[in-house]
Write an enzyme that holds these catalytic residues in place. Structure first.
Site, short mmCIF file in Angstrom:
data_model
loop_
_atom_site.label_atom_id
_atom_site.label_comp_id
_atom_site.label_asym_id
_atom_site.label_seq_id
_atom_site.Cartn_x
_atom_site.Cartn_y
_atom_site.Cartn_z
N HIS A 1 0.84 -1.21 0.00
CA HIS A 1 0.00 0.00 0.00
C HIS A 1 0.88 1.26 0.00
O HIS A 1 0.58 2.22 -0.70
CB HIS A 1 -0.87 0.04 1.26
CG HIS A 1 -1.84 -1.09 1.40
ND1 HIS A 1 -1.72 -2.05 2.38
CD2 HIS A 1 -2.97 -1.38 0.72
CE1 HIS A 1 -2.74 -2.90 2.29
NE2 HIS A 1 -3.51 -2.54 1.29
N LYS B 1 -0.94 -6.23 -8.08
CA LYS B 1 -1.18 -7.45 -7.31
C LYS B 1 -2.60 -7.97 -7.53
O LYS B 1 -2.83 -9.17 -7.64
CB LYS B 1 -0.92 -7.16 -5.83
CG LYS B 1 -1.70 -7.94 -4.83
CD LYS B 1 -0.98 -9.18 -4.47
CE LYS B 1 -1.61 -10.00 -3.36
NZ LYS B 1 -2.95 -9.71 -2.96
N VAL C 1 4.52 -5.44 -4.65
CA VAL C 1 5.62 -5.46 -3.68
C VAL C 1 5.60 -6.82 -2.98
O VAL C 1 4.54 -7.31 -2.57
CB VAL C 1 5.46 -4.31 -2.66
CG1 VAL C 1 6.56 -4.38 -1.60
CG2 VAL C 1 5.51 -2.97 -3.38
P1 AMP Z 1 -6.54 -3.68 -0.32
O1 AMP Z 1 -6.31 -2.88 0.92
O2 AMP Z 1 -6.09 -5.10 -0.22
O3 AMP Z 1 -7.92 -3.51 -0.89
O4 AMP Z 1 -5.57 -3.06 -1.41
C1 AMP Z 1 -5.58 -1.69 -1.70
C2 AMP Z 1 -4.69 -1.45 -2.89
O5 AMP Z 1 -3.37 -1.89 -2.60
C3 AMP Z 1 -5.15 -2.21 -4.15
O6 AMP Z 1 -5.00 -1.38 -5.29
C4 AMP Z 1 -4.20 -3.38 -4.17
O7 AMP Z 1 -3.99 -3.90 -5.46
C5 AMP Z 1 -2.93 -2.74 -3.64
N1 AMP Z 1 -2.01 -3.76 -3.11
C6 AMP Z 1 -2.28 -4.74 -2.22
N2 AMP Z 1 -1.19 -5.52 -2.02
C7 AMP Z 1 -0.22 -5.01 -2.82
C8 AMP Z 1 1.14 -5.37 -3.07
N3 AMP Z 1 1.72 -6.41 -2.47
N4 AMP Z 1 1.85 -4.62 -3.95
C9 AMP Z 1 1.28 -3.55 -4.57
N5 AMP Z 1 0.00 -3.16 -4.38
C10 AMP Z 1 -0.74 -3.88 -3.51
#
Ligand code: AMP
Length: 293
Positions: A35, A146, A173
């Protein structure tokens, strides 16, 4: 860093609208370095609004909505040094003021992969993202590669509903051993944490086969499925053309390789986005190269 909670609070964003794009980074909190990388990417473009909202509409019955990790104080402490202009932390009644409201039906790219196993998931995602776009009115939004299918489904919505926002996808990441960072990784204990590596290993093996000249989709998906056998349940090992979301028999051009598996008690996903030519393959973004929505 302003903390905004209500619709009324969002009026404060008007002073940020101007020469540089206002950039939204939507999250569900339980922040990790993945994030934070999106926030850094966003900050290179303009003032940043990070939203933190665990969206009930994207969780199916029996999924982990109640158990999903929530730790706002820790999230705010992680964000503060990155200097976002604001953090938007609405409650459920702010985002869903009435029951039975309008929802957004996804397009073609919600077919298969996570769309097959999680009924209604992408409708929930698109509905909340459309609401966040309406509330924050960003010029640009940054999403993680991701969640590749999610990113493509959102890009289709923006294209088809002609929403005035640009999208950027930022690279995945990973932990030093290759595991894609995820808020759900904290569900994994020692043995499950070790077996969770089968997702990134499956993609690594696919990459090696492709680099070695393999172009038969069936051979590549079979190799990925075999490695995913270390998980508790293989959900899919799939290949899609970015251009039209078809399943190619042979690998060529801009391609998504995606895997999902249960490593109890977590459901994990990972993917690789490649430009594949006769000569070799290279990693590429999902969006912006004119090959998809
Ligand atoms: P989430 O909180 O899981 O809904 O994710 C919020 C944002 O963070 C989304 O756009 C995800 O794709 C991104 N995200 C989650 N994990 C990763 C990661 N490991 N690397 C890059 N972006 C991520």
């Amino acid at each position: 860093m302003r903390i905004l909670r209500s619709r009324g609070d969002l009026g404060e964003l008007d002073r940020l609208r101007g020469a540089r794009p206002l950039v939204l980074v939507p999250t569900m909190g339980a922040l990790h370095e993945g994030h934070l990388s999106l926030v850094r990417r966003a900050a290179a473009e303009g003032p940043v609004v990070v939203s933190i909202f665990v969206n009930p509409a994207q969780f199916g019955p029996g999924e982990d909505y109640a158990a999903y990790p929530r730790d706002l104080d820790r999230d705010l402490a992680l964000l503060e040094p990155l200097g976002p202009a604001a953090v938007f932390v609405p409650d459920v009644a702010t985002v869903y003021p009435q029951a039975g409201g309008v929802t957004v039906q996804p397009g073609r790219r919600a077919e298969g992969l996570c769309g097959a196993g999680r009924a209604g998931h992408f409708t929930g995602v698109l509905t909340v993202v459309a609401k966040l776009f309406g509330l924050v009115r960003p010029d640009l939004a940054v999403f993680g590669r991701k969640d590749a299918q999610q990113c493509l489904v959102i890009a289709e919505m923006v294209r088809d509903l002609m929403l005035p926002v640009r999208l950027v996808d930022a690279p995945t990441v990973r932990e030093p051993d290759g595991l894609a960072m995820s808020s759900r990784n904290r569900y994994l204990d020692g043995d499950a944490r070790r077996r969770a590596l089968c997702l990134s290993r499956a993609l690594g093996q696919a990459r090696r086969l492709i680099d070695g000249g393999e172009r038969r989709t069936a051979a590549v998906t079979a190799a990925m499925t075999e490695i995913l056998g270390e998980s508790d349940l293989v959900e899919y090992a799939a290949v899609r053309r970015l251009k039209d979301w078809s399943e190619p028999q042979r690998l060529s051009g801009p391609t998504l390789l995606a895997v999902a598996a249960r490593v109890e008690p977590a459901r994990l996903i990972d993917n690789l986005v490649l430009d594949i030519t006769g000569a070799g393959a290279s990693e590429r973004p999902l969006l912006g190269a004119g090959d998809g929505p």
